[in-house]
Design a protein around this motif. Structure first.
Motif, PDB file in Angstrom:
ATOM      1  N   TYR A   1      32.460  33.463  31.442  1.00 52.01           N
ATOM      2  CA  TYR A   1      33.273  32.307  31.827  1.00 52.01           C
ATOM      3  C   TYR A   1      33.519  31.388  30.630  1.00 52.01           C
ATOM      4  CZ  TYR A   1      35.162  28.445  34.522  1.00 52.01           C
ATOM      5  OH  TYR A   1      35.983  27.457  35.022  1.00 52.01           O
TER       6      TYR A   1
ATOM      7  N   GLY B   1      27.667  31.921  38.650  1.00 54.90           N
ATOM      8  CA  GLY B   1      28.539  31.583  39.768  1.00 54.90           C
ATOM      9  C   GLY B   1      29.992  31.440  39.366  1.00 54.90           C
ATOM     10  N   TYR B   2      30.332  31.828  38.156  1.00 58.68           N
ATOM     11  CA  TYR B   2      31.722  31.750  37.723  1.00 58.68           C
ATOM     12  C   TYR B   2      32.240  33.090  37.206  1.00 58.68           C
ATOM     13  CZ  TYR B   2      31.672  26.731  38.272  1.00 58.68           C
ATOM     14  OH  TYR B   2      31.607  25.471  38.811  1.00 58.68           O
TER      15      TYR B   2
ATOM     16  N   SER C   1      32.137  36.831  38.291  1.00 54.03           N
ATOM     17  CA  SER C   1      31.747  37.719  39.402  1.00 54.03           C
ATOM     18  C   SER C   1      31.108  39.007  38.920  1.00 54.03           C
ATOM     19  CB  SER C   1      32.970  38.086  40.244  1.00 54.03           C
ATOM     20  OG  SER C   1      33.528  36.949  40.833  1.00 54.03           O
TER      21      SER C   1
ATOM     22  N   VAL D   1      40.289  27.437  36.574  1.00 51.16           N
ATOM     23  CA  VAL D   1      40.559  28.746  37.187  1.00 51.16           C
ATOM     24  C   VAL D   1      41.970  28.796  37.789  1.00 51.16           C
ATOM     25  CG1 VAL D   1      39.804  30.420  38.930  1.00 51.16           C
ATOM     26  CG2 VAL D   1      38.101  29.100  37.655  1.00 51.16           C
TER      27      VAL D   1
ATOM     28  N   LEU E   1      37.755  32.389  34.861  1.00 55.57           N
ATOM     29  CA  LEU E   1      37.631  33.647  35.594  1.00 55.57           C
ATOM     30  C   LEU E   1      37.664  33.407  37.099  1.00 55.57           C
ATOM     31  CD1 LEU E   1      34.582  35.197  33.679  1.00 55.57           C
ATOM     32  CD2 LEU E   1      36.974  35.865  33.437  1.00 55.57           C
ATOM     33  N   PRO E   2      38.128  34.389  37.855  1.00 53.58           N
ATOM     34  CA  PRO E   2      38.106  34.270  39.312  1.00 53.58           C
ATOM     35  C   PRO E   2      36.712  34.553  39.864  1.00 53.58           C
ATOM     36  CG  PRO E   2      38.966  36.417  38.692  1.00 53.58           C
ATOM     37  CD  PRO E   2      38.695  35.679  37.411  1.00 53.58           C
ATOM     38  N   TYR E   3      36.372  33.886  40.951  1.00 49.73           N
ATOM     39  CA  TYR E   3      35.089  34.127  41.621  1.00 49.73           C
ATOM     40  C   TYR E   3      35.388  34.196  43.115  1.00 49.73           C
ATOM     41  CZ  TYR E   3      30.009  34.006  42.097  1.00 49.73           C
ATOM     42  OH  TYR E   3      28.695  34.342  42.344  1.00 49.73           O
TER      43      TYR E   3
END
Lengths: 452, 444
Positions: A180, A214-215, A217, B49, B57-59
């Motif tokens: 991230y 948590g950012y 995946s 995001v 990044l996507p989560y």
């Protein structure tokens, strides 16, 4: 005592023992940057206020309030509003960003020459490249312009420059460290990791920066093995030497350094076993399709509308990869290119799984060269992209497989550093580090410093 | 009218529908920004995001995945145990990353179906998860972007080309809207853009089974009735063109409600190559049987199930049950009123009648008020057999046509006699008693 000679662990100890103050520490490094950066071009930008142990951060990591260019003119003047997770974590460990290090544009390159901000020079011989893409990060560590630095490894961008510039570079497993806030090259391959003066430093930094946030995946919660347990020797350890890493194209002097290192590992008790990773020869082709496909999509946001400059500021290599990737993903070509490359990737992953499979007498770690050559002359390969791509031949397979690997000083050929590569199964950085540390403790290569 | 025309056609329409619905999750699909963007100050629900800043990044938002699965399961889809997000690459100023995270080769749910009221089955090709784009707003000469909507979870439901009439399309779309509201996954408001329709329509000679070589995509249509009008217009336009011997090609068209025509927006040559590939920033989505069971167990009663229950358990007519189950709110109101009414010896039918025929505003009338008024009115109801009998006899003599219809098997004809009696009683007669009495009298 020369403050800037110390590795991270010794620096922390010295600070704890009040042998010098934080101000003296940052002062010593700032002084060296003033003195040497003009010539080496390791940093794109320097931080005015350094409040902690000085780290050099590759310019692909977003730093809040500090220009972040990814080595590209298109992002010149871009100041991110947020910190990459890795940077954020270091800031909580009393580390301070001393500057943003130079790199190939969007981390695309093996020499540092693709930077929009000029080439970083190899401290061992300033007419040579430093390796890339984390060029400034290895130069800054090799020349003691920071205590350690951060790099990213997509196809070898930490290990290869670490090899060419004589420092320790650790590529963690894919998913060990959060991406991230790291401006991506190829999302399925990018691995942020430490570049350090010693193996134990790499271990320490990895511990600081790894783990899910948590950012990202794809960042997994896989606990690092106990960091205090270290091997005395390598008795009982099975080390695999892949024949595909010693073929045509490997410089004979580099080969003899690596053979010497393998002999040393054997002396230290390891059992050396010849192995085969049969799909190695397809790795570069598959890598360039998968990586460039992701590149073509990842760089779409740099449209010159909301931030950054217009797209004519992209360099040649970036344009080349955008076109290559766009083609590979195009309707009618997807199956022949992207899909086929994805299948090759699976086969390469299987090569390693089989080599490491304990139930079939597999090895614990694999060793070999990092780069087929030592650092080459600046300008030598710039007009031959294919020759440049082939310099990643020993690093790309581990990238495709997502496994951890390290480059650590393994000797010298023609007075230029040669890195020894150690690879281990997925999420087994502990094995990589343990073996590397035993080797390091029993050799003196890492004690050499370039004469600036 | 459309059906009358269809009979004279040599061509039969082939229509498929794509429905996009925005989920009402708390946060966006891939970040923690609040997903509710309606009437919010522009660009306040944003972060690196959903702004597509470098390095972001996507989560995955699990709540959105669960809601997508709920829709898929309600439409009897197969849930893929392994599915993937993929990137759909294209440039547009409202798409900050230069690609939309969507699904293409590996959707979450596939092969579902929905039954229409006439029994036809609409086959659902897929139900997949994606993210919404930002919103362009035109201010005089300028066009500005609001990214509050960027990254809001969107579910796309794609049918097979199973429709042949605009009315079936309308019924399907309305059923889905009702379903979304029952499942509480979306407000599904067309005007606000929570729910969007796209139809693919082409014509083929009657009797031909293979699909036509072209199709016209009707896009950006924000009401059910516009969609129906646009489809009808297209059926007419395309059949005229084909009649003239024109070779129709792939095209995107919109609806101009002022001129009542469809108009071309994009030709095939301008069609995108989206260069789909697996989203490398996200892991595969693995769905276990346990998860599916869990979601199934949370599935609320669906409109058709509720209708069946009202008919079977409460004796409500099918058509009344359809109206009472239009939305979950109306159904709840009705059921709560029935519970109270039964205690007061008021029948569920009377409650239904009160709500449906007297136009009770369920927002304003409390259940107690409703039932009380029914109880009070009952005391005024005329249930005296003899009074009703004389009215009924009058009605029979006055309506010979209805009587003969009834005797010829058109049982519905009795309703006009009931109506006649009700008018004579000025609405005070008990309609049930009237009907029973009429039946007795006519049986002879």
């Amino acid at each position: 005592m020369n403050i800037s000679d110390l590795d991270l662990i010794d620096t922390i100890n010295a600070l704890d023992n009040k042998q010098f103050s934080l101000n003296e520490l940052t002062g010593a490094y700032s002084e060296r940057i003033k003195k040497y950066n003009g010539e080496l071009n390791a940093f794109i930008s320097e931080n005015e206020v350094v409040d902690g142990i000085p780290v050099g951060v590759k310019d692909v990591f977003c730093t809040a309030g500090l220009q972040t260019t990814a080595g590209s003119k298109i992002l010149e003047g871009f100041i991110p509003p947020y910190n990459a997770t890795v940077v954020e974590r270091l800031l909580t460990k009393d580390v301070g960003v001393i500057g943003k290090t130079n790199c190939d544009e969007f981390a695309m390159g093996s020499s540092g020459e693709n930077s929009g901000f000029g080439v970083s020079k190899n401290p061992w011989d300033k007419s040579k490249v430093s390796g890339g893409s984390s060029s400034g990060s290895v130069v800054a560590v090799a020349a003691d312009l920071c205590v350690f630095s951060l790099g990213t490894d997509t196809g070898g961008s930490i290990r290869q420059p670490a090899s060419l510039s004589g420092v320790v570079g650790l590529k963690p497993s894919y998913g060990r460290v959060s991406r991230y806030g790291v401006i991506p090259m190829a999302s399925s391959l990018d691995c942020p990791g430490p570049i350090t003066k010693s193996v134990r430093d790499a271990r320490q930094v990895l511990q600081w920066i790894s783990g899910p946030d948590g950012y990202d995946s794809n960042c997994f919660n896989s606990k690092l093995k106990d960091q205090s347990s270290k091997l005395e020797n390598l008795k009982g350890l099975k080390i695999g030497v892949p024949k595909e890493y010693f073929g045509k194209g490997l410089n004979p002097e580099v080969e003899s350094v690596i053979q010497g290192a393998i002999k040393k590992l054997a002396e230290l008790g390891a059992k050396i076993i010849d192995i085969s990773l049969p799909h190695t020869e397809y790795a570069i082709a598959a890598y360039y399709i998968l990586m460039s496909s992701e590149v073509s999509s990842n760089l779409a946001r740099f449209d010159g509308i909301r931030f950054g400059k217009t797209r004519d500021n992209f360099g040649m290599e970036v344009k080349r990869r955008i076109m290559l990737g766009t083609f590979s993903l195009s309707s009618g070509y997807y199956d022949d290119y992207f899909n086929k490359a994805a299948k090759v990737r699976t086969l390469i992953k299987k090569d390693f799984e089989e080599a490491f499979n304990p139930s079939t007498g597999g090895v614990d770690v694999i060793v070999g060269p990092v780069s087929p050559t030592t650092a080459w002359n600046i300008g030598e390969k710039i007009s031959d992209p294919l020759a440049m791509y082939l310099s990643d031949i020993y690093t790309v397979p581990a990238s495709l497989a997502g496994i951890p690997g390290i480059s650590l000083p393994g000797g010298y050929a023609n007075e230029l550093p040669v890195g020894l590569q150690i690879l281990a199964p997925y999420m087994r950085e502990d094995l990589v580090l343990d073996v590397a540390e035993v080797y390091e403790q029993n050799t003196n290569w890492h004690k050499e410093k370039p004469r600036l | 009218m459309a059906q009358g025309e269809a009979k004279t056609l040599k061509y039969s329409p082939v229509i498929g529908l794509e429905i996009h619905v925005e989920l009402n999750t708390k946060t966006k699909m891939f970040c923690r920004c609040l997903a509710d963007y309606f009437a919010k100050k522009p660009n306040t629900h944003t972060c690196p995001v959903c702004l597509g800043l470098p390095g972001a990044l996507p989560y995955i938002n699990q709540e959105a995945i669960n809601k997508c699965l709920l829709i898929g399961l309600a439409l009897e889809c197969q849930v893929s145990s392994e599915s993937r997000f993929e990137r759909k690459n294209y440039f547009y100023p409202d798409l900050p990353k230069g690609y939309q995270i969507s699904q293409y080769r590996w959707p979450l749910c596939k092969n579902g179906k929905l039954k229409l009221s006439d029994g036809t089955i609409v086959n659902i090709n897929r139900v997949h998860q994606e993210e919404d784009t930002g919103k362009l707003m035109h201010q005089g000469e300028d066009t500005v972007v609001d990214f509050n909507r960027s990254g809001v979870p969107l579910v796309e439901i794609v049918t097979e080309p199973d429709f042949t009439t605009s009315e079936a399309v309308r019924e399907y779309a309305k059923s889905l809207q009702q379903l979304f509201r029952y499942l509480k996954v979306s407000n599904a408001d067309m005007e606000r853009g929570d729910m969007r329709l796209e139809a693919n329509i082409s014509l083929r000679p009657e009797g031909q089974t293979e699909l036509p070589a072209y199709r016209v995509e009707l896009k950006n249509i924000n009401s059910f009735s516009f969609m129906v009008k646009a489809i009808e217009y297209e059926i007419k336009r395309q059949s005229e063109e084909l009649e003239k011997g024109t070779k129709l090609t792939q095209q995107t068209r919109g609806w101009d409600d002022n001129k009542k025509v469809t108009y071309p927006q994009r030709e095939k040559e301008e069609a995108h190559d989206y260069r789909y590939f697996p989203e490398p920033d996200l892991p595969e989505i693995m769905i276990s049987m346990n998860q599916i069971d869990q979601i199934k167990s949370e599935m609320p009663e669906l409109p058709l199930q509720a209708q069946k229950r009202l008919v079977e358990k409460l004796g409500i007519t099918v058509s009344d049950a359809q109206i009472l189950t239009e939305n979950a709110e109306k159904l709840t109101y009705f059921e709560e009123a029935v519970e109270l009414a039964i205690a007061e010896q008021v029948s569920p039918k009377q409650v239904a009648n009160e709500i449906l025929n007297r136009g009770v505003d369920i927002q304003k009338t409390s259940i107690i008020e409703l039932v009380n008024s029914l109880v009070q009115r009952r005391s005024a109801v005329i249930s005296d057999d003899e009074t009703i009998r004389s009215w009924a006899k009058e009605a029979i003599t006055e309506n010979p046509q209805a009587v003969s219809d009834y005797k010829n098997g058109k049982t519905n004809a009795i309703m006009s006699l009931v109506g006649s009696v009700m008018r004579k009683s000025q609405g005070r007669a008990d309609a049930n008693i009237v009907k029973q009495l009429l039946e007795k009298l006519l049986y002879v």
